[in-house]
Design a protein around this motif. Structure first.
Motif, short mmCIF file in Angstrom:
data_model
loop_
_atom_site.label_atom_id
_atom_site.label_comp_id
_atom_site.label_asym_id
_atom_site.label_seq_id
_atom_site.Cartn_x
_atom_site.Cartn_y
_atom_site.Cartn_z
N TYR A 51 0.81 -1.21 0.00
CA TYR A 51 0.00 0.00 0.00
C TYR A 51 0.84 1.26 0.00
O TYR A 51 0.41 2.32 0.44
CB TYR A 51 -0.93 0.00 1.22
CG TYR A 51 -1.60 -1.32 1.47
CD1 TYR A 51 -2.37 -1.93 0.49
CD2 TYR A 51 -1.46 -1.98 2.69
CE1 TYR A 51 -2.98 -3.15 0.70
CE2 TYR A 51 -2.06 -3.20 2.92
CZ TYR A 51 -2.82 -3.78 1.93
OH TYR A 51 -3.42 -4.99 2.15
N HIS A 147 -7.62 -7.41 1.40
CA HIS A 147 -6.45 -6.86 0.70
C HIS A 147 -6.88 -6.09 -0.55
O HIS A 147 -6.40 -4.97 -0.80
CB HIS A 147 -5.51 -8.00 0.32
CG HIS A 147 -4.33 -7.58 -0.50
ND1 HIS A 147 -3.23 -6.97 0.03
CD2 HIS A 147 -4.11 -7.68 -1.85
CE1 HIS A 147 -2.37 -6.70 -0.94
NE2 HIS A 147 -2.88 -7.12 -2.08
N GLU A 148 -7.77 -6.66 -1.33
CA GLU A 148 -8.28 -5.96 -2.52
C GLU A 148 -9.05 -4.69 -2.13
O GLU A 148 -8.96 -3.67 -2.82
CB GLU A 148 -9.18 -6.90 -3.32
CG GLU A 148 -8.45 -8.08 -3.93
CD GLU A 148 -9.39 -9.02 -4.66
OE1 GLU A 148 -10.62 -8.92 -4.41
OE2 GLU A 148 -8.93 -9.85 -5.45
N GLU A 151 -6.49 -2.05 -1.28
CA GLU A 151 -5.83 -1.60 -2.51
C GLU A 151 -6.71 -0.63 -3.29
O GLU A 151 -6.22 0.36 -3.84
CB GLU A 151 -5.48 -2.82 -3.39
CG GLU A 151 -4.11 -3.40 -3.11
CD GLU A 151 -3.66 -4.32 -4.24
OE1 GLU A 151 -4.54 -4.79 -5.00
OE2 GLU A 151 -2.45 -4.54 -4.36
N VAL A 494 3.09 -3.41 -8.09
CA VAL A 494 2.03 -2.72 -7.36
C VAL A 494 1.53 -1.51 -8.14
O VAL A 494 0.32 -1.24 -8.21
CB VAL A 494 2.55 -2.30 -5.97
CG1 VAL A 494 1.55 -1.39 -5.27
CG2 VAL A 494 2.81 -3.53 -5.12
N ARG A 498 -2.27 -0.89 -9.50
CA ARG A 498 -2.98 0.30 -9.06
C ARG A 498 -3.45 1.12 -10.26
O ARG A 498 -4.54 1.71 -10.23
CB ARG A 498 -2.08 1.13 -8.14
CG ARG A 498 -2.78 2.24 -7.41
CD ARG A 498 -1.87 2.85 -6.38
NE ARG A 498 -1.48 1.88 -5.37
CZ ARG A 498 -0.65 2.16 -4.38
NH1 ARG A 498 -0.10 3.36 -4.27
NH2 ARG A 498 -0.36 1.25 -3.46
#
Length: 502
Positions: A51, A147-148, A151, A494, A498
């Motif tokens: 994150y 977690h999703e 995110e 990541v 994103r």
């Protein structure tokens, strides 16, 4: 002293500055004091997590909105604790949600059963909230959903009401795997461990049935409020007693079970009780700065392991007396010559793949993550077997190197699939657990005084048990180190995920 020179009339007198020789000058940096310790900025604390660099809400939240956002972050952490996440994962998720909401002054305190958060609003007011988690279970599919969820918050615009609604959906989400499938996966896991160690097909089936009975007994005793220590002791006794019964029938030529299979069945039966994840969580907490939480987890590991040892030792003492009475050749030196690395490499790798598959199902992981977990488990055990063949490198080094590789690859693969690393790493590490070494150490300790024990000794049994515990520590520290080494390489991954979410 500093002299004063007089200038011409109308001009002010200036102090005369004496110039020290070059050798007499002392660098200021040499005498500069240490900087005052301050709180780490909330965004900087996420730099090694998935994150990192969140999109922070520019407008400062009012007190009412800040309280609602803090409650959302707290509920995220509470749900993760209930699903079996470690303290670092919980803290990073809570901080990420708070940062996305614009709360830049936040304190988080996590223990084994509680989560305390405090923030300061723009007006100077303080908001403190506490959640207590008295029960926890392994639900990795829900962890992936959380977690999703986090995110999405750090990647896009923050909408508290929509986020709260989505979090309620995750909390009420039904479990994917039926209870009978999860329960049956424990038997498959134990059978695969026995087969991976070199047991016969029939002995592997016995190990699976033993694990099913052990798991069922532990669950029912847990529902009745019996502490975990006694659950593990009873489970260890049952696993050893079933293995002895199968061997006794094998000695009577009723079942094809040898003395070596006796050890494999016990190892497969107790592997479902070994606290592999708790050891990894304990060391991860200590390394990450949660000394109190890590110490509490480690004490729980010691109690759990002591319960297993007590149950297996009691069963061995009882069954060996029956062996003497019935004149069965169970005290075979071949048991003490067994090692997990004696099995063929191909058989060990295939068994490890099944261990990873069944371990993922037993932890209620998502269906699309089951196959990658099995492949990682097979790769880790294969690497361990290959390293152990190198002269001068033992089981401890092999387990440590395999765990480092597992943690490194597991983090990258998991983030690529949109999941936290522990969802893949934990079940994939089951194939490295030293269940056979624990049985060997207990066998040496219990039978050291018998006439046909040969070179058995109490010291040798303790040494073997300490070696098994050292392997547990190597697995825990290796996976944590592997995830840490993989953190710099997941930055681009990541960012790509994103960008797709935006």
């Amino acid at each position: 002293m500093t002299g004063v020179t007089e200038g011409p009339p109308g001009q002010s007198s200036l102090p005369e500055r004496r110039v020290l020789p070059r050798r007499a000058r002392v660098p200021r940096a040499l005498w500069r004091g240490e900087e005052v310790t301050e709180t780490l900025p909330i965004v900087d604390s996420l730099r090694l997590t998935p994150y990192r660099n969140p999109r922070v809400l520019a407008a400062a939240a009012e007190e009412r909105e800040a309280r609602a956002s803090l409650d959302l972050a707290l509920r995220v952490g509470e749900l993760m604790l209930r699903c079996g996440a470690g303290a670092p994962q919980v803290e990073s998720s809570v901080i990420a949600v708070a940062a996305a909401a614009g709360l830049d002054n936040l304190e988080v305190d996590i223990t084994l059963q509680s989560l305390l958060v405090q923030c300061t609003t723009s007006s100077g007011g303080q908001i403190t909230m506490l959640r207590v988690v008295r029960s926890a279970t392994r639900d990795f599919a829900r962890l992936v959903a959380v977690h999703e969820f986090v995110e999405n918050l750090v990647a896009g615009s923050y909408d508290r009401e929509a986020a709260a609604a989505r979090l309620r959906e995750i909390r009420r989400m039904p479990r994917f795997w039926p209870r009978w499938v999860v329960h049956g996966s424990m038997g498959v896991l134990a059978a695969a461990v026995a087969l991976m160690l070199g047991a016969s097909l029939f002995a592997s089936v016995v190990a699976g049935a033993s694990a099913l009975l052990v798991d069922t007994t532990a669950r029912r005793l847990g529902h009745r409020g019996l502490p975990e220590f006694y659950q593990c002791a009873i489970g260890g006794f049952i696993a050893t007693a079933i293995a002895w019964g199968a061997f006794s029938l094998g000695a009577a030529d009723l079942f094809p079970v040898s003395s070596a299979d006796f050890a494999y069945v016990v190892a497969g039966g107790i592997v479902v009780l070994l606290p592999g994840r708790t050891v990894a969580s304990a060391f991860e907490d200590v390394v990450s700065g949660y000394s109190v939480t890590g110490a509490g987890r480690m004490f729980g590991v010691l109690l759990t392991t002591a319960g297993i040892i007590l149950g297996v030792a009691a069963a061995l003492s009882f069954t060996l007396k029956l062996t003497t009475m019935l004149d069965l050749p169970i005290a075979s030196p071949g048991i003490l010559d067994l090692r997990a690395t004696d099995a063929p490499v191909l058989l060990g790798v295939l068994g490890a793949v099944v261990v990873g598959l069944s371990g993922a199902v037993s932890l209620r992981s998502r269906s699309e993550l089951v196959v990658p977990t099995g492949l990682l488990s097979g790769a880790a055990v294969g690497l361990s077997l290959v390293v152990s063949l190198v002269p001068g490198l033992g089981a401890l080094t092999a387990a440590g190197l395999a765990s480092i590789g597992l943690g490194f690859a597991g983090r990258l693969v998991a983030l690529r699939m949109g999941a936290p690393a522990m969802v893949l790493v934990v079940p994939a590490s089951y194939g490295l657990l030293p269940g056979l070494a624990i049985f060997r150490g207990l066998y040496e300790m219990v039978t050291h005084s018998s006439a046909d024990s040969g070179s058995l000794s109490m010291q040798g049994g303790l040494t073997t048990l300490l070696g098994a515990f050292a392997v547990l520590l190597a697995i825990a520290t290796g996976t944590v180190l592997g995830e840490f080494l993989g953190a710099p390489f997941d930055h681009r991954m990541v960012q790509k995920r994103r960008a797709r979410r935006r």
